[in-house]
Design a protein around this motif. Sequence first.
Motif, PDB file in Angstrom:
ATOM      1  N   ARG A 165      -3.436   3.914   5.022  1.00  0.00           N
ATOM      2  CA  ARG A 165      -2.928   4.953   5.920  1.00  0.00           C
ATOM      3  C   ARG A 165      -1.942   4.360   6.926  1.00  0.00           C
ATOM      4  O   ARG A 165      -0.902   4.947   7.214  1.00  0.00           O
ATOM      5  N   ARG A 166      -2.264   3.161   7.445  1.00  0.00           N
ATOM      6  CA  ARG A 166      -1.363   2.519   8.410  1.00  0.00           C
ATOM      7  C   ARG A 166      -0.021   2.209   7.770  1.00  0.00           C
ATOM      8  O   ARG A 166       1.040   2.450   8.356  1.00  0.00           O
ATOM      9  N   ALA A 167      -0.056   1.664   6.545  1.00  0.00           N
ATOM     10  CA  ALA A 167       1.183   1.299   5.864  1.00  0.00           C
ATOM     11  C   ALA A 167       2.070   2.509   5.624  1.00  0.00           C
ATOM     12  O   ALA A 167       3.290   2.453   5.780  1.00  0.00           O
ATOM     13  N   ARG A 168       1.446   3.611   5.237  1.00  0.00           N
ATOM     14  CA  ARG A 168       2.229   4.819   4.994  1.00  0.00           C
ATOM     15  C   ARG A 168       2.805   5.404   6.278  1.00  0.00           C
ATOM     16  O   ARG A 168       3.934   5.903   6.309  1.00  0.00           O
ATOM     17  N   TRP A 190       0.805  -1.213   0.000  1.00  0.00           N
ATOM     18  CA  TRP A 190       0.000   0.000   0.000  1.00  0.00           C
ATOM     19  C   TRP A 190       0.843   1.270   0.000  1.00  0.00           C
ATOM     20  O   TRP A 190       0.303   2.372  -0.125  1.00  0.00           O
ATOM     21  N   THR A 191       2.154   1.135   0.148  1.00  0.00           N
ATOM     22  CA  THR A 191       2.992   2.338   0.153  1.00  0.00           C
ATOM     23  C   THR A 191       3.188   2.896  -1.250  1.00  0.00           C
ATOM     24  O   THR A 191       3.665   4.022  -1.410  1.00  0.00           O
ATOM     25  N   GLN A 192       2.814   2.126  -2.266  1.00  0.00           N
ATOM     26  CA  GLN A 192       2.954   2.580  -3.645  1.00  0.00           C
ATOM     27  C   GLN A 192       1.802   3.510  -4.019  1.00  0.00           C
ATOM     28  O   GLN A 192       0.711   3.433  -3.438  1.00  0.00           O
ATOM     29  N   PRO A 193       2.009   4.408  -4.976  1.00  0.00           N
ATOM     30  CA  PRO A 193       0.886   5.211  -5.479  1.00  0.00           C
ATOM     31  C   PRO A 193      -0.248   4.295  -5.921  1.00  0.00           C
ATOM     32  O   PRO A 193      -0.025   3.345  -6.686  1.00  0.00           O
TER      33      PRO A 193
END
Length: 300
Positions: free
Chosen positions: A291-294, A239-242
């Motif tokens: 949101r958590r991953a970021r 999930w950190t990817q666009p």
Amino acid sequence: MCIKASKSESTAPSNGEFSRVLSDPLISSRRNPLVKRLRMLSSRPGRDAEGLLLLEGTHLLQELLWIGGQPTELIATEAWFDRHADLIQALDASVVWRRVTEEVLGAALSTVTPDGVACLCPITLLPEPPKTCDFWLVLDRIQDPGNLGSLLRSALAADVQSVWMGSGVDPLGGKALRASAGALLQLPHRRFGPEQQQAIDDLDQALRLLMAQGIQVVATLVPDASGPLRPIPYWELDWTQPTALVLGTEGAGLHPRLQACCTHAVTLPHSSRVESLNVAAAAVPLLLERRRARMVGTQQ
């Protein structure tokens, strides 16, 4: 909910101005042109014609003031004026006040039981989509205003930067605005359509453009979904990817043409005792996982 202070300075009406407004004629007839005007403003053609957005209820007025906006007109009952001196003091002196009876307000608004107030504000106050973006929520033909409102509220909580909506329910209609608690006052959005076929065509093109830019376009599917994409549990996705997260309409799910535009697919494993999850409920863990991953990524 507690009253929020406005983020911007405002000029409170003087005592003389307050007295003058309250001494203006009380609108008590359902045949008054104001009733027809407010009804028209609850629809997209009416909004477009006047460039105004109708906000029904005290909470949406509070949200407008919270983001630093001001209404152009305030329509309220005498009882509401008596109860909300704090909000009145937060209004600019240029705001036009209109006193109406409860019967007139009920006839003019879509709310079943209005709480005594509505206001108008320029549509130009709505936020513009950002020039750079790395998190989209894409909604395919959502039909229920309650579901749409919940999705938009969750999107705001998850720091979604832009929402794309293909056809479906009017996001600026009274029911959806109330269900979202005014999320679109802070959340940039774009509505494709509003005709269904045009919406699918436009979303297909927009999603393929994201794919060409290297954005991961993520379909949300049921665990045993068939097709070229094998859905993985949502926590296994990077999930950190666009990311553009794509959710389908109630019942029918994601349109096949839009599913074909996706590069990844996720699912939410759940008990076999239910066939599928409500779209608004399913969105919450997905959006908040992003949101958590970021957040975790920035701490490492």
